[in-house]
Design a protein around this motif. Sequence first.
Motif, PDB file in Angstrom:
ATOM      1  N   ASP A  36      21.143  36.224 -30.677  1.00  0.00           N
ATOM      2  CA  ASP A  36      21.542  34.866 -31.088  1.00  0.00           C
ATOM      3  C   ASP A  36      20.314  34.114 -31.612  1.00  0.00           C
ATOM      4  OD1 ASP A  36      22.920  32.456 -31.231  1.00  0.00           O
ATOM      5  OD2 ASP A  36      22.913  32.098 -29.076  1.00  0.00           O
ATOM      6  N   ARG A 118      20.749  25.778 -23.590  1.00  0.00           N
ATOM      7  CA  ARG A 118      21.735  25.593 -24.664  1.00  0.00           C
ATOM      8  C   ARG A 118      21.562  24.248 -25.363  1.00  0.00           C
ATOM      9  NH1 ARG A 118      24.005  30.209 -26.155  1.00  0.00           N
ATOM     10  NH2 ARG A 118      25.229  28.809 -27.448  1.00  0.00           N
ATOM     11  N   VAL A 120      21.302  21.626 -27.882  1.00  0.00           N
ATOM     12  CA  VAL A 120      21.629  21.843 -29.299  1.00  0.00           C
ATOM     13  C   VAL A 120      20.404  21.657 -30.194  1.00  0.00           C
ATOM     14  CG1 VAL A 120      24.070  21.249 -29.066  1.00  0.00           C
ATOM     15  CG2 VAL A 120      22.422  19.441 -29.606  1.00  0.00           C
ATOM     16  N   TYR A 121      19.462  20.852 -29.759  1.00  0.00           N
ATOM     17  CA  TYR A 121      18.277  20.614 -30.589  1.00  0.00           C
ATOM     18  C   TYR A 121      17.293  21.777 -30.479  1.00  0.00           C
ATOM     19  CZ  TYR A 121      20.382  16.016 -30.489  1.00  0.00           C
ATOM     20  OH  TYR A 121      21.279  14.981 -30.590  1.00  0.00           O
ATOM     21  N   GLN A 123      18.285  24.767 -30.192  1.00  0.00           N
ATOM     22  CA  GLN A 123      18.878  25.861 -30.971  1.00  0.00           C
ATOM     23  C   GLN A 123      18.898  25.584 -32.474  1.00  0.00           C
ATOM     24  OE1 GLN A 123      22.348  27.885 -28.797  1.00  0.00           O
ATOM     25  NE2 GLN A 123      22.490  25.765 -28.161  1.00  0.00           N
ATOM     26  N   ASP A 124      18.507  24.386 -32.874  1.00  0.00           N
ATOM     27  CA  ASP A 124      18.587  23.987 -34.284  1.00  0.00           C
ATOM     28  C   ASP A 124      17.172  23.794 -34.803  1.00  0.00           C
ATOM     29  OD1 ASP A 124      18.885  22.676 -36.705  1.00  0.00           O
ATOM     30  OD2 ASP A 124      20.455  21.324 -35.989  1.00  0.00           O
ATOM     31  N   ARG A 146      25.183  15.423 -23.421  1.00  0.00           N
ATOM     32  CA  ARG A 146      26.252  15.728 -22.481  1.00  0.00           C
ATOM     33  C   ARG A 146      25.886  16.871 -21.528  1.00  0.00           C
ATOM     34  NH1 ARG A 146      31.136  14.328 -21.595  1.00  0.00           N
ATOM     35  NH2 ARG A 146      32.635  15.776 -20.711  1.00  0.00           N
ATOM     36  N   TYR A 147      25.161  17.858 -22.033  1.00  0.00           N
ATOM     37  CA  TYR A 147      24.853  19.041 -21.225  1.00  0.00           C
ATOM     38  C   TYR A 147      23.419  19.007 -20.695  1.00  0.00           C
ATOM     39  CZ  TYR A 147      29.359  20.915 -22.382  1.00  0.00           C
ATOM     40  OH  TYR A 147      30.710  21.108 -22.458  1.00  0.00           O
ATOM     41  N   ALA A 237      32.898  28.358 -21.241  1.00  0.00           N
ATOM     42  CA  ALA A 237      32.143  27.146 -21.554  1.00  0.00           C
ATOM     43  C   ALA A 237      31.023  27.034 -20.536  1.00  0.00           C
ATOM     44  CB  ALA A 237      33.033  25.914 -21.489  1.00  0.00           C
ATOM     45  N   PHE A 238      29.931  26.415 -20.962  1.00  0.00           N
ATOM     46  CA  PHE A 238      28.826  26.215 -20.048  1.00  0.00           C
ATOM     47  C   PHE A 238      29.177  25.127 -19.046  1.00  0.00           C
ATOM     48  CE2 PHE A 238      27.033  28.397 -23.616  1.00  0.00           C
ATOM     49  CZ  PHE A 238      26.264  29.346 -22.986  1.00  0.00           C
TER      50      PHE A 238
ATOM     51  N   HIS B 614      23.515  14.859 -39.063  1.00  0.00           N
ATOM     52  CA  HIS B 614      24.389  16.034 -39.057  1.00  0.00           C
ATOM     53  C   HIS B 614      25.046  16.225 -37.695  1.00  0.00           C
ATOM     54  CE1 HIS B 614      20.818  17.844 -37.293  1.00  0.00           C
ATOM     55  NE2 HIS B 614      21.389  19.029 -37.175  1.00  0.00           N
ATOM     56  N   VAL B 616      25.498  17.937 -34.519  1.00  0.00           N
ATOM     57  CA  VAL B 616      24.524  18.764 -33.803  1.00  0.00           C
ATOM     58  C   VAL B 616      25.178  19.835 -32.923  1.00  0.00           C
ATOM     59  CG1 VAL B 616      22.656  17.082 -33.890  1.00  0.00           C
ATOM     60  CG2 VAL B 616      24.294  17.005 -31.989  1.00  0.00           C
ATOM     61  N   ASN B 617      26.442  19.647 -32.599  1.00  0.00           N
ATOM     62  CA  ASN B 617      27.124  20.714 -31.825  1.00  0.00           C
ATOM     63  C   ASN B 617      27.886  21.618 -32.790  1.00  0.00           C
ATOM     64  OD1 ASN B 617      28.970  18.680 -32.446  1.00  0.00           O
ATOM     65  ND2 ASN B 617      30.227  19.020 -30.624  1.00  0.00           N
ATOM     66  N   HIS B 618      27.149  22.136 -33.790  1.00  0.00           N
ATOM     67  CA  HIS B 618      27.788  22.804 -34.914  1.00  0.00           C
ATOM     68  C   HIS B 618      28.018  24.298 -34.698  1.00  0.00           C
ATOM     69  CE1 HIS B 618      23.400  22.971 -36.603  1.00  0.00           C
ATOM     70  NE2 HIS B 618      23.525  23.524 -35.431  1.00  0.00           N
ATOM     71  N   ALA B 621      30.321  27.447 -29.532  1.00  0.00           N
ATOM     72  CA  ALA B 621      29.989  27.322 -28.109  1.00  0.00           C
ATOM     73  C   ALA B 621      29.933  25.858 -27.716  1.00  0.00           C
ATOM     74  CB  ALA B 621      28.659  28.001 -27.807  1.00  0.00           C
ATOM     75  N   GLU B 622      29.486  25.014 -28.635  1.00  0.00           N
ATOM     76  CA  GLU B 622      29.282  23.607 -28.290  1.00  0.00           C
ATOM     77  C   GLU B 622      30.420  22.719 -28.814  1.00  0.00           C
ATOM     78  OE1 GLU B 622      26.545  23.787 -26.476  1.00  0.00           O
ATOM     79  OE2 GLU B 622      25.869  25.690 -27.287  1.00  0.00           O
ATOM     80  N   HIS B 624      34.050  22.576 -28.882  1.00  0.00           N
ATOM     81  CA  HIS B 624      35.069  23.318 -28.150  1.00  0.00           C
ATOM     82  C   HIS B 624      36.426  23.253 -28.839  1.00  0.00           C
ATOM     83  CE1 HIS B 624      32.888  23.107 -23.991  1.00  0.00           C
ATOM     84  NE2 HIS B 624      32.370  24.002 -24.808  1.00  0.00           N
TER      85      HIS B 624
ATOM     86  N   ASP C  42      29.449  35.002 -35.542  1.00  0.00           N
ATOM     87  CA  ASP C  42      28.182  35.736 -35.594  1.00  0.00           C
ATOM     88  C   ASP C  42      27.248  35.392 -34.435  1.00  0.00           C
ATOM     89  OD1 ASP C  42      26.946  37.804 -36.926  1.00  0.00           O
ATOM     90  OD2 ASP C  42      25.753  36.514 -38.231  1.00  0.00           O
ATOM     91  N   HIS C  43      27.763  34.717 -33.405  1.00  0.00           N
ATOM     92  CA  HIS C  43      26.899  34.319 -32.286  1.00  0.00           C
ATOM     93  C   HIS C  43      27.557  34.527 -30.915  1.00  0.00           C
ATOM     94  CE1 HIS C  43      23.484  32.583 -34.514  1.00  0.00           C
ATOM     95  NE2 HIS C  43      24.389  32.365 -35.449  1.00  0.00           N
ATOM     96  N   LEU C  62      26.408  40.489 -31.488  1.00  0.00           N
ATOM     97  CA  LEU C  62      25.203  40.192 -30.698  1.00  0.00           C
ATOM     98  C   LEU C  62      24.491  41.465 -30.241  1.00  0.00           C
ATOM     99  CD1 LEU C  62      25.994  37.086 -28.467  1.00  0.00           C
ATOM    100  CD2 LEU C  62      24.747  37.222 -30.618  1.00  0.00           C
TER     101      LEU C  62
END
Lengths: 344, 691, 170
Positions: A36, A118, A120-121, A123-124, A146-147, A237-238, B614, B616-618, B621-622, B624, C42-43, C62
């Motif tokens: 990933d 996890r 989001v920032y 991962q981005d 949120r997480y 879901a986490f 943008h 961000v939960n794109h 997984a995020e 839902h 893809d993830h 994966l």
Amino acid sequence: MNPFDYERAADAAGAVSTVTDRPDAVFLAGGTNLVDHLKLGVAEPDLVVDINRLELTEVEALDDGGLRIGAMVRNSDAAADPRIRRDYPLLARALLSGASGQLRNAATMGGNLLQRTRCVYFQDTSTPCNKREPGAGCSAIGGYTRYHAILGASADCVATHPSDMAVALTALDATVVVLGATGERRISVTELHRLPGDRPEQDTVLEHGELITALELPPPRPGASTYRKIRDRASYAFALVSVAARVDVDTAGHAPVIREAAIALGGVAHKPWRARAAEAVLRGAEPTAETFLAAADAELEAAEPLDGNRFKVPMTRGAISSVLAELTGVPEALPESTTEDTHE
Amino acid sequence: MSDLLTTTAVGTHQARLDGPAKVRGLAPYAYEHPFDDPLFLYPLQAKIARGQAAHIDPSAAEAAEGVVHVLTHDNAPELADTDDGELAILRSAEIGFRGQYLGAVIATTPEQARHAASLIEITYAQDDHDVELREDHPASREPESGSGDDVRTGNVDTALAEAAVSIDERYSTPMEHNNPMEPHTTVALRDGDELTLWTSTQGVHPARATLAPILGVEQEKIRIISPHVGGGFGSKGLPHADMMLTALAAQAVPGRPVKYAVTRQQMFSITGYRAPTLQHIRLGARTDGTLTAFAYDAISMSSQTKEFPEESTKPGRMMYAGDNRRLTQRVVPLDVPVPSWMRAPGEASGMVGLEIAMDELAVAAGIDPIELRVRNDPTTDPDTGLPFNQRRLIDCLREGADRFGWEKRNPQPRARQENGWFVGMGVASATYPASRQPGSVARIRRTPEGFEVSIGAADLGTGTWTVLSQTAADALGVPIGQVDLRIGDTALPNATVAGGSTGLASWSTAIVTAAQELRSEHGADPAIGAEAHGEAEANPAAEKFALHSFGAHFAEVRIQPTTGEIRLRRMFGMFSAGRIVNPTTARSQLIGGMTMGVGMALHEKGELDPRFGHVVNHDLAEYHVPVNADITDIEADWLDEKDPQAGPLGARGVGEIGIVGAAAAIANAAFNATGVRVRDLPIFGDAFLPT
Amino acid sequence: MGHSLHLTVDGQEHTLVVDSRTTLLDALRDRLGVMSAKKGCDHGQCGACTVLVDGRRLNSCLALALTHDGAEVTTADGLAPEGEFSTLQRAFLAHDAFQCGYCTPGQVCSAAGMLAEAADGAPSVVTDDLEGPVELSEEEIRERMSGNLCRCGAYVNIVTAVSRAAEESR
């Protein structure tokens, strides 16, 4: 994805030596997190050392009555192991709460512990992140949280650790067996993961090149135990919040008394959070709904929620008290009526 | 009123004709046709929301292994028409939203293309951006592409002030993303002056008609092929920039197919989404619940790059009566990706606010929410004054209530608790227009084996392969096995888009007309090779009737008060949609719409970070969407009816109505369970926890 | 950076050369033209790429292809050798357990793997008694199939199909 070299490790010592010698080399186990990250550009190794053929796949009884689980045992196989189901049900439940059937078939025990956040920032790669790029700044603070953490966070990082399994292992006082270039060492799971402080890029205390080869569980302790995960979807879901707990109640006397309690929380901190303050309140107390709430409150006194996750404080409080009620058979305290309350 | 077709196959179960290929994974989606020596595309996307890509240096990518071409605005082919801001890409350095395409790398392998794209240095000149929707936004204005003017009848303010019962509340729906399982994909091949696109679209002909004038080529020089579409829900209805980018890339490397499957992350900025809405609703009623005042002011987010209004006021125009009415629809254009169609655009978001508001009015008036709707059921369309075709909302509510067990509901919130969970029931109405589009053409040709039936229609899981075969069989009076249907190709006769629940009514009309033509031109037993065409005209009944479908959703939810967890327990939908052509595929579509409605109610929200611009939960997984475990028990059924105003089949289409009102029924059930009124979707467990 | 790789896919043996970065899914789709396994995210977040690797269900997106050198890979196509549908595939057809069909091969492979796991006695998170026998109730099927998203919303039909197939193959 950057190009990288690929090697298949023949033995653990060789893998450790290869990775130790290459600063940008990584181990590849189940791949569910690393592949990933390779695609996202979060991980950019120049060498991938594939350890999937290492013989670290046994679950063995230890002389002291505990259990040793090889680092390459797949999550699904560990959860299905009859000894783990019988003696460590909270570990089985935590494993089964994570990800999906397919992912659990790939994910390994060692790799699960070393999952990265996890956030989001994180991962981005188009947004700043101190964990990914030290000194870049934290985008989560003031953003979508949120997480994110309510306990033990820092001004540099508010990320949470995503593993369910690690929360159960923390409550179980498990030990991680680690092989490094200079030999083997043992680390308590509670000491494996770090709080972010000013070095959020460092998830754990492991040195580059160190390889987790096994987990060791102490002999089963008395009492009832379980793992409860609160999440936005019913599955896959986490955790927003999770609770791994074991409670041992002495019912011999006039009133029942909690002999021992072990509680760990997930989804609330940069590491699986051992709830020592809550445990201290419970130890020696009578198991009542009020005691459970007092224990939760003791733990949450230090909580510093963010704008986006204030709900986690009452959610954690409710989850702790609900799990303790379930384990002790004590009726749960319901929150006061909020009829005609509105949510804006 | 048209003559209804005599039916044998229509109205009966028929397993999907495309099913055997699909359970093996062999039905070819856009990416999956066999191609010789393909190239792979990976795009460059803006990392700022507004400004310029002052300098793009492609040199490192051009030098990378396997790279064949780097496309940017510096070398992109000219476009003949640049009016469509979403599709006129790579014109200049200007950036209108974060994620906008700035170019593409074309390479021999997908790994090489993606890696090379990461090597390109882009220097930005960043301007301040604005991506925050708010009610008092100064840029708020009437939509240029709206479907109706403001409504101002009587005096709403006076009527509200004088009303015995009233509510005045604000509701919101978030950014929602279609997320079909098959990402938008195009494979483009330029061969001489001809361009072929294998793509995933809800309309091959409309896509071609959109792209051709922008590319400056004759429509005949473009062929679009799309036999199977892996879901769309509107996002594949209009071509998006990914299709244009691949078409432009193919111009640069003639003779070799260029493959581009949009990544899941890219879909959140490129392929459309449901724009967030803010809805201010005021209702006034007499003590018996009959409406005297109806005010609905709604705003949706739109894009500076291209306007798309999410017109949540649409269903408010025709659902309920009231002498004093006010409806206004505004949009706020911001520096955000371009919104587009998502399942029941307008109706799905609008029936959130309106149907929660009706539930609030029922509580305020002390009236059962079904009875309240019955008392406010208009006899003619409040918007146009026309009579309805068949307005059977009350039948759906009453029949649905019986089937669901509504009588067991305690109107008092927090009255029912099971195993520590609060349990509640809710209801909401559903509606969707019954439209038919003119212009679809079918061709029927007699073959030795039977009849070849050709029309450029689309099957995105809607059952088109099956239901059009059933329709053709009855239109021709032959067993379904004699029908050889062909769809999804511009080489076939023109078809209108699979959107707005118009596909079935529009295409089936063309097929029935073609069958009539075949008979009248070639007799009852046409010779092999004989053929005829039929064209669907506009539905003349639309002039005389307000044409709509209706329905009623019933939901039961449970909520854990200590942890806030909310879960669906069961849901039932009762619909009036005219004749049901295939009960198996129709039930699946209705249940599918309701399932997406569960996502809308409990899960889905694109988190647009105002600092970056943008979502961000794109990813999945995020962001839902419901998983299997979330959908415990959903059932749908319909009234046994035919709608003579809808066309020769008497069928109105069921693609969208399943989602309309579904989320409100769940929100209303959550209130019944807990006494907590949630007016902002989605309903997260946070709402039920003490603050 | 070519690496040689040997795979058996749906009974057919292949030797191919792949980039170290190539995933098992991309090896199937882009190198071998085996399109039954789908790319949805893809993830590892949707399950459309689910295949059976040496009999176990995995997300092929994966997994690096090289990790599975020598493996036996089965796609939904391989579950219907010579076009003879498996019990699961017949149940999916009979109960309309799909609409667009894009997630379907992954659902079918996942269900096949899941039934084998249940037959081995593996519990799930909704199993009350972790040590007891596994009864494949609808709740169990829903939980065990939750790693496969279906945006068309065919879940209720998928559960029916898997449930019937489980009964039939018992």
